[in-house]
Design a protein around this motif. Structure first.
Motif, PDB file in Angstrom:
ATOM      1  N   LEU A  92      39.659  42.623  45.325  1.00  0.00           N
ATOM      2  CA  LEU A  92      39.491  41.202  44.982  1.00  0.00           C
ATOM      3  C   LEU A  92      39.126  41.143  43.503  1.00  0.00           C
ATOM      4  O   LEU A  92      38.215  41.834  43.062  1.00  0.00           O
ATOM      5  CB  LEU A  92      38.344  40.589  45.795  1.00  0.00           C
ATOM      6  CG  LEU A  92      38.452  40.663  47.315  1.00  0.00           C
ATOM      7  CD1 LEU A  92      37.102  40.385  47.959  1.00  0.00           C
ATOM      8  CD2 LEU A  92      39.484  39.651  47.797  1.00  0.00           C
ATOM      9  N   ARG A  93      39.871  40.324  42.753  1.00  0.00           N
ATOM     10  CA  ARG A  93      39.624  40.310  41.297  1.00  0.00           C
ATOM     11  C   ARG A  93      39.490  38.878  40.765  1.00  0.00           C
ATOM     12  O   ARG A  93      40.319  38.014  41.058  1.00  0.00           O
ATOM     13  CB  ARG A  93      40.754  41.049  40.576  1.00  0.00           C
ATOM     14  CG  ARG A  93      40.804  42.535  40.916  1.00  0.00           C
ATOM     15  CD  ARG A  93      41.920  43.235  40.190  1.00  0.00           C
ATOM     16  NE  ARG A  93      43.233  42.684  40.506  1.00  0.00           N
ATOM     17  CZ  ARG A  93      43.936  42.981  41.600  1.00  0.00           C
ATOM     18  NH1 ARG A  93      43.444  43.817  42.501  1.00  0.00           N
ATOM     19  NH2 ARG A  93      45.127  42.448  41.799  1.00  0.00           N
ATOM     20  N   VAL A  94      38.455  38.670  39.978  1.00  0.00           N
ATOM     21  CA  VAL A  94      38.129  37.327  39.481  1.00  0.00           C
ATOM     22  C   VAL A  94      38.092  37.347  37.949  1.00  0.00           C
ATOM     23  O   VAL A  94      37.572  38.280  37.346  1.00  0.00           O
ATOM     24  CB  VAL A  94      36.745  36.883  40.005  1.00  0.00           C
ATOM     25  CG1 VAL A  94      36.470  35.442  39.609  1.00  0.00           C
ATOM     26  CG2 VAL A  94      36.661  37.056  41.510  1.00  0.00           C
ATOM     27  N   GLY A 153      36.186  43.135  41.726  1.00  0.00           N
ATOM     28  CA  GLY A 153      36.348  43.476  40.319  1.00  0.00           C
ATOM     29  C   GLY A 153      36.344  42.183  39.514  1.00  0.00           C
ATOM     30  O   GLY A 153      36.761  41.143  40.016  1.00  0.00           O
ATOM     31  N   TRP A 154      35.836  42.221  38.305  1.00  0.00           N
ATOM     32  CA  TRP A 154      35.866  40.993  37.496  1.00  0.00           C
ATOM     33  C   TRP A 154      36.245  41.317  36.064  1.00  0.00           C
ATOM     34  O   TRP A 154      36.162  42.452  35.611  1.00  0.00           O
ATOM     35  CB  TRP A 154      34.544  40.231  37.570  1.00  0.00           C
ATOM     36  CG  TRP A 154      33.296  41.012  37.328  1.00  0.00           C
ATOM     37  CD1 TRP A 154      32.407  41.444  38.276  1.00  0.00           C
ATOM     38  CD2 TRP A 154      32.769  41.461  36.065  1.00  0.00           C
ATOM     39  NE1 TRP A 154      31.376  42.124  37.678  1.00  0.00           N
ATOM     40  CE2 TRP A 154      31.566  42.149  36.323  1.00  0.00           C
ATOM     41  CE3 TRP A 154      33.190  41.340  34.743  1.00  0.00           C
ATOM     42  CZ2 TRP A 154      30.785  42.721  35.317  1.00  0.00           C
ATOM     43  CZ3 TRP A 154      32.414  41.910  33.732  1.00  0.00           C
ATOM     44  CH2 TRP A 154      31.226  42.590  34.027  1.00  0.00           C
ATOM     45  N   GLU A 155      36.695  40.281  35.415  1.00  0.00           N
ATOM     46  CA  GLU A 155      37.104  40.396  34.020  1.00  0.00           C
ATOM     47  C   GLU A 155      36.569  39.166  33.295  1.00  0.00           C
ATOM     48  O   GLU A 155      36.750  38.045  33.748  1.00  0.00           O
ATOM     49  CB  GLU A 155      38.641  40.423  33.968  1.00  0.00           C
ATOM     50  CG  GLU A 155      39.212  40.344  32.574  1.00  0.00           C
ATOM     51  CD  GLU A 155      40.713  40.655  32.540  1.00  0.00           C
ATOM     52  OE1 GLU A 155      41.305  40.924  33.623  1.00  0.00           O
ATOM     53  OE2 GLU A 155      41.283  40.619  31.440  1.00  0.00           O
ATOM     54  N   VAL A 156      35.885  39.402  32.183  1.00  0.00           N
ATOM     55  CA  VAL A 156      35.380  38.288  31.377  1.00  0.00           C
ATOM     56  C   VAL A 156      36.236  38.211  30.114  1.00  0.00           C
ATOM     57  O   VAL A 156      36.494  39.225  29.471  1.00  0.00           O
ATOM     58  CB  VAL A 156      33.901  38.512  30.984  1.00  0.00           C
ATOM     59  CG1 VAL A 156      33.445  37.456  29.974  1.00  0.00           C
ATOM     60  CG2 VAL A 156      33.010  38.482  32.224  1.00  0.00           C
ATOM     61  N   LEU A 157      36.689  37.018  29.794  1.00  0.00           N
ATOM     62  CA  LEU A 157      37.426  36.819  28.542  1.00  0.00           C
ATOM     63  C   LEU A 157      36.752  35.683  27.774  1.00  0.00           C
ATOM     64  O   LEU A 157      36.636  34.567  28.281  1.00  0.00           O
ATOM     65  CB  LEU A 157      38.888  36.479  28.834  1.00  0.00           C
ATOM     66  CG  LEU A 157      39.779  36.274  27.611  1.00  0.00           C
ATOM     67  CD1 LEU A 157      39.824  37.520  26.735  1.00  0.00           C
ATOM     68  CD2 LEU A 157      41.191  35.891  28.042  1.00  0.00           C
ATOM     69  N   ILE A 158      36.282  35.989  26.576  1.00  0.00           N
ATOM     70  CA  ILE A 158      35.595  34.983  25.745  1.00  0.00           C
ATOM     71  C   ILE A 158      36.419  34.788  24.483  1.00  0.00           C
ATOM     72  O   ILE A 158      36.637  35.733  23.720  1.00  0.00           O
ATOM     73  CB  ILE A 158      34.160  35.460  25.403  1.00  0.00           C
ATOM     74  CG1 ILE A 158      33.375  35.729  26.704  1.00  0.00           C
ATOM     75  CG2 ILE A 158      33.449  34.412  24.555  1.00  0.00           C
ATOM     76  CD1 ILE A 158      31.978  36.300  26.476  1.00  0.00           C
ATOM     77  N   LYS A 178      47.391  37.035  35.227  1.00  0.00           N
ATOM     78  CA  LYS A 178      48.278  37.815  36.106  1.00  0.00           C
ATOM     79  C   LYS A 178      47.529  38.930  36.833  1.00  0.00           C
ATOM     80  O   LYS A 178      47.968  39.392  37.881  1.00  0.00           O
ATOM     81  CB  LYS A 178      49.417  38.413  35.282  1.00  0.00           C
ATOM     82  CG  LYS A 178      50.215  37.344  34.523  1.00  0.00           C
ATOM     83  CD  LYS A 178      51.700  37.469  34.742  1.00  0.00           C
ATOM     84  CE  LYS A 178      52.445  36.147  34.665  1.00  0.00           C
ATOM     85  NZ  LYS A 178      51.972  35.143  33.712  1.00  0.00           N
ATOM     86  N   ARG A 179      46.409  39.393  36.263  1.00  0.00           N
ATOM     87  CA  ARG A 179      45.683  40.530  36.843  1.00  0.00           C
ATOM     88  C   ARG A 179      44.656  40.104  37.888  1.00  0.00           C
ATOM     89  O   ARG A 179      44.050  40.948  38.530  1.00  0.00           O
ATOM     90  CB  ARG A 179      44.906  41.261  35.733  1.00  0.00           C
ATOM     91  CG  ARG A 179      45.736  42.032  34.748  1.00  0.00           C
ATOM     92  CD  ARG A 179      44.848  42.929  33.901  1.00  0.00           C
ATOM     93  NE  ARG A 179      44.074  42.178  32.934  1.00  0.00           N
ATOM     94  CZ  ARG A 179      44.440  41.992  31.660  1.00  0.00           C
ATOM     95  NH1 ARG A 179      45.572  42.507  31.225  1.00  0.00           N
ATOM     96  NH2 ARG A 179      43.681  41.313  30.836  1.00  0.00           N
ATOM     97  N   ASN A 180      44.414  38.790  38.016  1.00  0.00           N
ATOM     98  CA  ASN A 180      43.291  38.345  38.848  1.00  0.00           C
ATOM     99  C   ASN A 180      43.725  37.353  39.926  1.00  0.00           C
ATOM    100  O   ASN A 180      44.809  36.777  39.850  1.00  0.00           O
ATOM    101  CB  ASN A 180      42.208  37.732  37.954  1.00  0.00           C
ATOM    102  CG  ASN A 180      41.549  38.796  37.073  1.00  0.00           C
ATOM    103  OD1 ASN A 180      40.715  39.561  37.548  1.00  0.00           O
ATOM    104  ND2 ASN A 180      41.950  38.870  35.810  1.00  0.00           N
TER     105      ASN A 180
END
Ligand SMILES: [Zn+2]
Length: 407
Positions: A92-94, A153-158, A178-180
């Motif tokens: 699971l990706r956020v 899994g998570w990804e932060v984009l600032i 596309k990855r989340n």
């Protein structure tokens, strides 16, 4: 613990820390064009977000392109973006995003944070979106303390350029989309505390007419008056408000000419178009192209336009509604009302949705007066909203909520 009380209590304990972080960050001017301030802010974010122990990366961005008032292409440098990734191979990706630029330039008189009352501070960017940055950080910090965290899994984009329409960070947003599986964006809530449902689309266009200069007295016949032609083009553009229902088009800036006894050879205008849906967007695009074709074909003139719908419309989809429902369940546990309504404003949520990522984009602070020197933040919203986000992630991780579009 099924209710994740430990993590929620931890956020309660961070109230003072969250408040002081917002004040610190709001004191750094990070107007979209203030590179020095953006760099300082970027450094502070790198330091604070390191606590999450994810893969932290600074991303260089190329300059933003635009058309200047001479009708030529020019570029404007922007700040660096920041990416943090954790467990990119989790099932699971956020994606969690927010911008760190503000609308206040380095020369703007509004630079200080002041206390209004026990629960309110006023300051540049306190709500849009430095409060959101603090909320995002603490929600993830709390989440990482849970034994269930390994499932998500998570990804932060600032990004550094949202307030100018994310011209350069949009490709990063699209790739991350596309990855989340879904997105959480930390723009401020609407003023009444509601979340944003559907959002209209927004496009910016620059229209340039080049004619031919001549002396008005001696040889007016040889001139081609760019202002006269642009005036006609603007009339045609304004009429689209009637002929295309669901569209709002406004020419907001116009420039051209010089000495009044010279037939002007250059006229430029800039417009903003807002649309209800993608169908309407296509109609506006086609109409602008058609005006460009007929105008460009006139003898002695050149016509070109630049721009696009940088923020396509964001409809309220089944998937977004499913996220809202999950948030409602969290809100019931936390005693926080979760309701939403449509808005004409746009943000990176539009761009993520256009790239196919369902998202809720107003998970940030409660406050008001944003984009003005009245911007204020309701301090209690820092803890409240961090808990809401943390709980949503925790319920995703422990299996209480499973978005049905994830296999
Ligand atoms: Zn914002």
């Amino acid at each position: 613990m099924a209710t994740h009380q430990m993590q929620l209590d931890w956020i309660d304990e961070q109230a003072a820390r969250m408040q002081s972080l917002v004040e610190q960050w709001a004191h750094v001017n990070s107007g979209s064009y203030n590179l020095g301030g953006l760099n300082t802010m970027h450094g502070m974010l790198m330091d604070e977000f390191a606590v999450l122990r994810g893969e932290l990366r600074s991303i260089d961005l190329p300059p933003a392109k635009n058309i200047d008032w001479a009708g030529n292409e020019s570029t404007t440098p922007v700040g660096d973006a920041l990416s943090i990734r954790m467990r990119p191979d989790a099932p699971l990706r956020v994606l969690l995003c927010i911008h760190y630029d503000t609308v206040y330039s380095a020369g703007h008189p509004f630079q200080q944070v002041t206390r209004v009352d026990d629960n309110t501070i006023r300051g540049p960017g306190v709500t849009d979106a430095k409060g959101g940055l603090v909320i995002l950080l603490h929600a993830l910090q709390a989440f990482e303390q849970s034994e269930h965290a390994s499932k998500v899994g998570w990804e932060v984009l600032i990004n550094p350029d949202e307030e100018i329409g994310s011209p350069v960070s949009t490709p990063l947003l699209h790739e991350a989309a596309k990855r989340n599986h879904f997105g959480m964006l930390y723009e401020p809530t609407l003023e009444d505390g509601s979340f944003a449902g559907a959002r209209r689309g927004s496009g910016y266009f620059t229209l340039v007419v080049r004619g031919r200069a001549a002396h008005v007295g001696r040889n007016p016949d040889q001139g081609r008056n760019a202002i006269h032609l642009l005036a006609d083009v603007i009339r045609q553009v304004a009429e689209l408000n009637e002929s295309i229902p669901g569209a709002t088009i406004s020419v907001g800036k116009i420039e051209g000419g010089g000495a009044v006894n010279v037939v002007p050879d250059l006229a430029i205008c800039r417009l903003n178009a807002r649309v209800d849906d993608v169908e309407t967007q296509k109609k506006v695009e086609a109409a602008v192209r058609e005006i460009a074709e007929t105008t460009g074909a006139l003898e002695g003139f050149e016509f070109f336009f630049d721009g696009q719908f940088y923020s396509p419309p964001k409809p309220l989809t089944e998937q977004t509604l499913a996220i809202f429902d999950a948030m409602k369940a969290c809100g019931e546990q936390l005693d926080v009302p979760v309701r939403w309504r449509d808005t004409g404003g746009v943000c990176d949520g539009n761009r993520l949705a256009a790239a196919g990522l369902p998202n809720v984009d107003t998970l940030g602070a409660r406050g008001g007066g944003i984009h003005s020197d009245r911007e204020f933040l309701a301090l209690d919203s820092l803890v409240e909203r961090a808990k809401l986000s943390a709980l949503l992630l925790l319920r995703l991780a422990d299996g209480s909520w499973r978005p049905d579009w994830i296999d």
